[in-house]
Design an enzyme around this catalytic site. Structure first.
Site: not given
Length: 207
Positions: A55, A57, A75, A94, A116, A156
């Site tokens: 958490g 970000w 998440d 998911d 990320d 990312k």
């Protein structure tokens, strides 16, 4: 020369800074640097954070979005217990699930989509980068479907030969797309970030 394992185990400048400033992880400073350089959050009221746990970000976004703004985070794992806000909607599930996708669509569209997320690593660089690329493709899908026109995106990716292919996909969606490695990335890490700025108005065929 210190080994990679030792360098990851020892708290560095960014890890200590994150702890002092109340962030779950050092990764927050990568997002902060990209925002300062590219204005990701400028004008953004609604933000989608993909692969958000623990958490950091999400916490930074909550602190820096407009007071009337909102952050939607998702998440498989829960956020850290102290990541809370009236502006936050957290969905545990998911990202490949139709149910999760529908929930995210209902909360959108978004001014900014960030990701990320990192794959579970095996130590095999070929396998790990392939998994990373699959996550990038998924994040690009969400950006294409759920970002507002003019919105921004960052994701990312583990450095490999697929970066240019991913950027080519993003240039079809955004006015500008580029790679960028923030200073807060560990020197031995092969992660970097892809950024898409100013989402184009897409035709129905591109939707």
């Amino acid at each position: 020369m210190p080994s990679k394992q030792n360098s990851y185990a020892k708290p560095d400048f960014w890890t200590q800074k994150a702890f002092k400033e109340g962030y779950p992880a050092r990764s927050v400073y990568k997002l902060e640097e990209m925002d300062k350089k590219f204005g990701l959050l400028k004008g953004a009221a609604t933000v989608l954070d993909l692969g958000a746990a623990p958490g950091s970000w999400t916490t930074w976004l909550l602190r820096n979005t407009k007071s009337e703004g909102s952050v939607v985070s998702v998440d498989l794992n829960p956020l850290a217990k102290d990541v809370k806000s009236d502006k936050l909607t957290f969905i545990q599930g998911d990202l490949l699930s139709d149910d999760v996708r529908k929930q995210l669509e209902e909360k959108g569209p978004y001014d900014l989509v960030v990701c990320d997320a990192a794959p579970l690593t095996t130590g095999n660089r070929t396998v790990d980068t392939a998994r990373s690329t699959a996550l990038v493709d998924m994040a690009i899908y969400y950006a294409q479907k759920m970002l507002k026109e003019g919105g921004s995106f960052c994701v990312k990716i583990f450095q490999n030969g697929s970066q240019q292919k991913e950027l080519e996909k993003m240039r079809e969606i955004f006015s500008s797309a580029r790679g960028f490695k923030p200073e807060a990335c560990r020197s031995e890490s092969f992660e970097t970030y892809l950024l898409g700025l100013n989402k184009k108005k897409l035709s129905k065929e591109g939707m």
